[in-house]
Design a protein around this motif. Structure first.
Motif, PDB file in Angstrom:
ATOM      1  N   GLY A  60      55.385  28.417  60.482  1.00 11.68           N
ATOM      2  CA  GLY A  60      56.281  27.665  59.598  1.00 11.68           C
ATOM      3  C   GLY A  60      56.809  28.445  58.422  1.00 11.68           C
ATOM      4  O   GLY A  60      57.834  28.078  57.831  1.00 11.68           O
ATOM      5  N   VAL A  62      60.704  25.816  64.779  1.00 12.25           N
ATOM      6  CA  VAL A  62      59.513  25.523  63.983  1.00 12.25           C
ATOM      7  C   VAL A  62      58.360  25.100  64.891  1.00 12.25           C
ATOM      8  O   VAL A  62      57.227  25.560  64.757  1.00 12.25           O
ATOM      9  CB  VAL A  62      59.803  24.422  62.941  1.00 12.25           C
ATOM     10  CG1 VAL A  62      58.510  23.954  62.290  1.00 12.25           C
ATOM     11  CG2 VAL A  62      60.770  24.932  61.873  1.00 12.25           C
ATOM     12  N   LEU A 105      51.304  24.667  61.177  1.00 13.56           N
ATOM     13  CA  LEU A 105      52.431  25.480  60.733  1.00 13.56           C
ATOM     14  C   LEU A 105      52.051  26.425  59.606  1.00 13.56           C
ATOM     15  O   LEU A 105      52.703  27.455  59.410  1.00 13.56           O
ATOM     16  CB  LEU A 105      53.585  24.588  60.263  1.00 13.56           C
ATOM     17  CG  LEU A 105      54.158  23.596  61.272  1.00 13.56           C
ATOM     18  CD1 LEU A 105      55.297  22.806  60.633  1.00 13.56           C
ATOM     19  CD2 LEU A 105      54.651  24.306  62.524  1.00 13.56           C
ATOM     20  N   TRP A 161      54.772  19.356  54.571  1.00 15.09           N
ATOM     21  CA  TRP A 161      53.935  20.041  55.556  1.00 15.09           C
ATOM     22  C   TRP A 161      52.459  20.040  55.164  1.00 15.09           C
ATOM     23  O   TRP A 161      51.666  20.791  55.729  1.00 15.09           O
ATOM     24  CB  TRP A 161      54.401  21.488  55.758  1.00 15.09           C
ATOM     25  CG  TRP A 161      55.654  21.589  56.570  1.00 15.09           C
ATOM     26  CD1 TRP A 161      56.362  20.567  57.156  1.00 15.09           C
ATOM     27  CD2 TRP A 161      56.372  22.793  56.900  1.00 15.09           C
ATOM     28  NE1 TRP A 161      57.473  21.048  57.807  1.00 15.09           N
ATOM     29  CE2 TRP A 161      57.497  22.410  57.680  1.00 15.09           C
ATOM     30  CE3 TRP A 161      56.173  24.136  56.617  1.00 15.09           C
ATOM     31  CZ2 TRP A 161      58.414  23.336  58.168  1.00 15.09           C
ATOM     32  CZ3 TRP A 161      57.088  25.064  57.100  1.00 15.09           C
ATOM     33  CH2 TRP A 161      58.195  24.661  57.874  1.00 15.09           C
ATOM     34  N   HIS A 217      60.052  27.685  55.680  1.00 15.41           N
ATOM     35  CA  HIS A 217      59.618  26.712  54.670  1.00 15.41           C
ATOM     36  C   HIS A 217      60.571  26.601  53.489  1.00 15.41           C
ATOM     37  O   HIS A 217      60.583  25.576  52.795  1.00 15.41           O
ATOM     38  CB  HIS A 217      58.205  27.061  54.174  1.00 15.41           C
ATOM     39  CG  HIS A 217      58.144  28.215  53.214  1.00 15.41           C
ATOM     40  ND1 HIS A 217      57.880  28.068  51.882  1.00 15.41           N
ATOM     41  CD2 HIS A 217      58.331  29.551  53.405  1.00 15.41           C
ATOM     42  CE1 HIS A 217      57.882  29.240  51.288  1.00 15.41           C
ATOM     43  NE2 HIS A 217      58.148  30.165  52.186  1.00 15.41           N
TER      44      HIS A 217
END
Length: 326
Positions: A13, A27, A88, A82, A17
């Motif tokens: 990720g 992703v 991730l 997140w 981000h």
């Protein structure tokens, strides 16, 4: 005869981000693509340079990073949307897969949190913090960092790399956009090979030759339906040129580029061709660190200790001490 280098930007990720609208397919494909590439590289016994975002090597964190001089909001997505997506943000299991592979891969750095080193907002302190944190975590894993791949190929603060004992970095390809995809590479009189060089900081610039996913979407579908996979053809051409000519063919990708089975098939076909040509000829497959060591030896520098001495000499002469270092 030349050689072939394959480098991977391993980021999960962290490669997205900071984007307002990250591409969902990529992703979500990061873990899948990472595993597929490990499998394929082992199947064809091809070593690669894996440039890993340092944060992925953590087991956990609270997302604050209070001692990190990042700009406001840099870790916002990690702390908020997140916060429950550890898949991730962390990847120690995936990193172990690379380090424990039967193939002798190179562990390299892709910074700590994917800061863009060439951005005007990235000062010397931020670049230093990103590299220091990444190398500290690597050391905790028993790894050293000889090569660095800049997030989004945004080259900057090369002095920081030299100060921290890095030996090589992946420079931009010699094309108008610095990436080289399909249209830059279809000129038949343009070589696919690059010539690594030692820069003024004592670092070896191993430029990119070909981004293996530079022609995607509907155009790729149409091309494959009437001809063949254009990127596969270019990769084969670069490998074959390395067989015939001195120089380096340096291809690269992100594991998250492998979003579907046809992406897997592209990489399988490329690696199968590379393995076949290596078996038929004296073609060499190298990591970025291999290239750097070879070039340093050819210039009378004996390994990384001598490189450090060379860099110190450059700094004393006023070449490696500027804060910008681009």
């Amino acid at each position: 005869m030349g050689s072939v280098v394959l480098s991977l930007d391993a980021e999960l990720g962290w490669g997205f981000h900071d984007l307002e609208d990250p591409p969902t397919d990529r992703v979500e494909a990061g873990r899948r693509g990472w595993s597929v590439m490990c499998d394929l590289l082992e199947e064809f016994d091809v070593e690669a340079t894996w440039a890993v975002v340092g944060h992925l090597m953590l087991e956990s964190c609270d997302g604050t990073h209070a001692d990190h001089p990042a700009p406001p909001g840099w870790f916002e997505r990690e702390r908020n949307s997140w916060a429950d997506r550890e898949d991730l943000r962390f990847g120690p299991d995936l990193v172990r897969r690379v380090l424990e592979s039967d193939v002798d891969h190179e562990f390299a750095s892709h910074s700590f949190s994917h800061v863009l080193f060439g951005d005007s907002a990235t000062d010397h302190d931020l670049a230093t913090a990103e590299l220091e944190r990444a190398t500290e975590i690597a050391a905790e894993w028993g790894q050293t960092v000889d090569s660095f791949i800049y997030p989004r190929n945004d080259v900057g603060h090369r002095d920081v790399l030299a100060e921290h004992g890095v030996s090589a970095y992946r420079g931009k390809s010699p094309t108008r956009d610095g990436v080289r995809g399909l249209f830059d590479s279809t000129l038949r009189d343009q070589s696919m090979l690059v010539e690594p060089e030692i820069d003024e900081f004592g670092l070896v610039n191993v430029p990119a030759s070909l981004f293996l996913f530079g022609f995607e979407g509907p155009a790729r579908t149409v091309a494959e339906s009437v001809w063949a996979d254009p990127m596969l053809e270019l990769a084969r051409r670069g490998i074959d040129e390395a067989v015939q000519t001195d120089g380096v063919f340096h291809m690269w990708l992100h594991p998250n580029n492998l979003t579907s089975k046809r992406d897997d098939q592209r990489m399988r076909a490329i690696l199968a061709h590379l393995a076949r040509r290596r078996e038929e000829t004296d073609l060499t497959v190298e990591t970025m660190a291999d290239v750097a060591n070879r070039l340093h030896r050819s210039h009378g520098l004996d390994g990384l200790d001598s490189v450090s001495t060379h860099v110190d000499g450059q700094a004393t002469a006023g070449g490696a001490s500027s804060a910008g270092g681009n």
